[in-house]
Design an enzyme around this catalytic site. Structure first.
Site, PDB file in Angstrom:
ATOM      1  CG  ASP A 144      -2.101   0.209   0.889  1.00 28.24           C
ATOM      2  OD1 ASP A 144      -2.516   1.652   0.762  1.00 28.24           O
ATOM      3  OD2 ASP A 144      -2.956  -0.167   1.347  1.00 28.24           O
TER       4      ASP A 144
ATOM      5  CG  ASP B 214      -4.873   5.396   1.439  1.00 35.20           C
ATOM      6  OD1 ASP B 214      -5.580   5.077   1.042  1.00 35.20           O
ATOM      7  OD2 ASP B 214      -4.628   6.385   1.921  1.00 35.20           O
TER       8      ASP B 214
ATOM      9  CD  GLU C 218      -9.105   4.296  -1.173  1.00 40.75           C
ATOM     10  OE1 GLU C 218      -9.554   4.044  -0.330  1.00 40.75           O
ATOM     11  OE2 GLU C 218      -7.992   5.262  -0.935  1.00 40.75           O
TER      12      GLU C 218
ATOM     13  CG  HIS D 244      -8.803  -1.791   4.368  1.00 39.31           C
ATOM     14  ND1 HIS D 244      -8.874  -1.937   2.361  1.00 39.31           N
ATOM     15  CD2 HIS D 244      -8.677  -0.016   4.436  1.00 39.31           C
ATOM     16  CE1 HIS D 244      -8.348  -0.423   2.361  1.00 39.31           C
ATOM     17  NE2 HIS D 244      -7.952   0.233   3.331  1.00 39.31           N
ATOM     18  CG  ASP D 245     -11.375   1.834   3.438  1.00 40.68           C
ATOM     19  OD1 ASP D 245     -10.799   1.546   4.480  1.00 40.68           O
ATOM     20  OD2 ASP D 245     -10.692   2.054   2.058  1.00 40.68           O
TER      21      ASP D 245
HETATM   22  C1  GLC Z   1      -7.677   5.166   2.250  1.00 41.26           C
HETATM   23  C2  GLC Z   1      -7.466   3.505   3.194  1.00 41.26           C
HETATM   24  C3  GLC Z   1      -8.604   3.877   4.178  1.00 41.26           C
HETATM   25  C4  GLC Z   1      -7.994   5.018   4.629  1.00 41.26           C
HETATM   26  C5  GLC Z   1      -8.000   5.794   4.284  1.00 41.26           C
HETATM   27  C6  GLC Z   1      -6.923   7.282   4.760  1.00 41.26           C
HETATM   28  O1  GLC Z   1      -8.895   5.365   1.283  1.00 41.26           O
HETATM   29  O2  GLC Z   1      -8.841   2.895   2.198  1.00 41.26           O
HETATM   30  O3  GLC Z   1      -8.222   3.204   5.422  1.00 41.26           O
HETATM   31  O4  GLC Z   1      -8.480   5.554   5.578  1.00 41.26           O
HETATM   32  O5  GLC Z   1      -7.305   5.749   3.093  1.00 41.26           O
HETATM   33  O6  GLC Z   1      -5.870   7.303   3.881  1.00 41.26           O
END
Ligand code: GLC
Length: 558
Positions: A99, A198, A255, A330-331
């Site tokens: 990540d 991310d 993402e 995981h979100d």
């Molecule tokens: C992304 C991650 C999440 C995190 C956020 C801030 O959305 O998937 O888990 O809280 O970024 O880094």
């Protein structure tokens, strides 16, 4: 970046390391634990493993708050453990995807500490500091609730789009950018398969940092418009690619929330910034209103809404590139919570949901435990929760006047921690996840649903996933089921989501029924060979029509 297209035929798996496998008995999953389970992943047919952040971090946001990009959080092990994991995975033909958190770091990172100590330091320029007196510089709301600014003792404010322990990095600063590129190359030199990147669409901010009309009673405004995919981001992302990924044979998975379809080409077209991206347009249908307790539940919106959004994404993406498909991560709470009412949640419906997403066009990402058909867990009180966003949503509910009992209901439904409970490996103590005290309570159903028992049961969700993986990778169907075209079918049936995948003469239909009753339907194609189904007989042909079994999913050559 991805020198050839072979990655498009592969399967990816996402690990939340804290909860996957604990090798040293301290109750927390670790890198050695992952290494010890590589054979499980190999057996499932996985080619890429994305591991959520394992860098040094105070863990304010599950490791997405990095205090040193060059070291491993001792909770997860050492750099030697990381090297061993990469090497052992490589022996099994598995590549590790780390990540990469570039929008922000931790307030405990040395850069931020220097920036605090000396407003004139080079590092102060790595962040978004402003002097605006008593009030924050603008009215932007952070993603986790509350203002997107925090004041430091000397009176300056700094921007944080996520938690206040996650100061945003100032990508306008070339020195900061070079530091980040250097770090990325350092990791790629270790032989990584690539990165999941991310919150990357947030790195460009509206330059005047002006307030906007409030969109809530708090006087604040969501920070999407001024900080998500903001014009000018392309220049930064192009430089990022050229300075790092382009020099390696790796894949990059962004993402990338908030990218309109007419800009998809910039992101994942032929010369796009990334190999592929996650599109969120169809995974967050339940998010309505200002917080979780006002969200709609599964089936309070029609399945055809999911279908329309999913196909819009698929059809737009196939015009210009190749997506990354997923139903869980995981979100999110477990997918069945979003798409299937409680009374119908079962291995049968889990297989149906799995089928629906797995054969979409794109590289599939299986999230740990999804292949076991895991459901949401039970949180009796907010004390059992670790996740910062869950705590924020709980607080909003209480502030709005809900009782703790009412507020915890929404937590149980939507908390990200539902997907972060320890992985159930066996029916033994703590599901075999740890010999110590697990950092989070295991799922109450692990005695029934765990990897060891499911491996032995031919009808388990796990064995169904193995069959899906094997089918998608089979020589005969891999062309159609990976890069083959997708076209929606059976659009007249609002409870059905169905599509055809095709490459040349090969055509495969995937049909998923969300109806709890048998459904009479015209298939509109001629089923030649049943390749996979969640029933022995998922449909029967009667006259010109088929009777499709409740919640049936089937894949057939046509
Ligand atoms: C992304 C991650 C999440 C995190 C956020 C801030 O959305 O998937 O888990 O809280 O970024 O880094």
């Amino acid at each position: 970046m991805n020198k050839n297209d072979s990655w498009k035929q592969k399967i990816a798996y996402q690990i939340y390391p804290r909860s996957f496998m604990d090798a040293n008995g301290d109750g927390v999953g670790d890198l050695k634990g992952i290494t010890s389970k590589l054979d499980y992943l190999k057996d499932l047919g996985v080619d890429y493993v994305w591991i959520c952040p394992v860098y040094a971090s105070p863990m304010d946001d599950g490791g997405y708050d990095i205090s040193d990009y060059y070291s491993i959080n001792p909770m997860f092990g050492t750099m030697e453990d990381m090297d061993e994991l990469i090497a052992e995975a490589g022996k099994r033909g598995i590549k590790i995807i780390m990540d990469l958190v570039l929008n922000h770091c931790s307030d405990e990172h040395a850069w931020f500490k220097k920036a605090l100590a000396d407003p004139n330091s080079e590092e102060a320029g790595y962040f978004w500091f402003r002097d605006s007196g008593e009030n924050p510089p603008n009215n932007w709301r952070s993603m986790f609730g509350g203002p997107a600014w925090e004041r430091v003792p000397d009176g300056r404010w700094y921007m944080h789009l996520f938690s206040k322990k996650q100061p945003d990095l100032n990508w306008e600063n070339p020195k900061l950018r070079e530091k980040l590129y250097e770090m990325i190359r350092w990791w790629l030199d270790k032989g990584l398969g690539g990165f999941r990147i991310d919150a990357i669409t947030h790195i460009k901010k509206e330059p005047t940092l002006s307030s906007l009309p409030a969109d809530g009673p708090d006087g604040m405004v969501d920070c999407f418009a001024p900080t998500r995919n903001y014009p000018g981001i392309g220049k930064l992302l192009t430089e990022l690619r050229e300075q790092t990924f382009d020099k390696y044979d790796c894949i990059t998975v962004a993402e990338a929330a908030g990218v309109p379809y007419d800009q998809l080409g910039d992101y994942i077209g032929e010369n796009g910034y990334f190999s592929t991206l996650f599109d969120f347009t169809y995974s967050e249908l339940y998010v309505h209103g200002h917080t979780w307790y006002t969200c709609k539940k599964a089936w309070e919106w029609p399945i055809s809404l999911l279908r329309d959004k999913m196909f819009a994404s698929q059809l737009e993406t196939q015009k210009i590139g190749f997506g990354a498909v997923y139903f869980e991560n995981h979100d999110y709470p477990r997918a069945c919570e979003k798409f299937i009412p409680h009374e119908y949640q079962s291995p049968l419906t889990q297989k149906m949901l799995g089928t629906l997403f797995f054969f979409l066009r794109g590289i599939p990402f299986i999230y740990q435990g999804e292949e076991l058909g895991m459901t949401n867990t039970v949180f009796e009180s907010i004390d059992a929760v670790d996740d910062i966003s869950t705590k924020n949503h709980y607080r909003i509910a209480i502030n709005d006047g809900l009782t703790p009992e009412e507020a915890i209901k929404a937590v149980n439904r939507y908390s990200r921690d539902n997907g972060r409970v320890p992985f159930p490996w066996t029916p033994g103590k703590n599901g075999g996840f740890t010999v110590g005290k697990p950092w989070m309570k295991p799922h109450p159903d692990y005695i029934e649903f765990n990897a060891e028992d499911e491996a032995k049961d031919q009808n388990s969700v796990l064995n169904y996933y193995k069959k899906m993986v094997a089918l998608r990778k089979s020589e005969e169907y891999v062309g159609a089921l990976s890069t083959g075209d997708i076209s929606p079918i059976m659009l007249d049936y609002p409870d059905v989501i169905a599509y055809v995948r095709s490459a040349g003469e090969k055509k495969v239909a995937v049909i998923c029924s969300f109806s709890p009753y048998p459904l009479n339907a015209k298939l509109g194609f001629d089923p030649q060979k049943l390749l996979l189904a969640n029933y022995e007989t998922p449909f029967e042909l009667r006259g010109g029509k088929a009777v499709i079994a409740p919640f049936a999913a089937f894949v057939c050559e046509i």
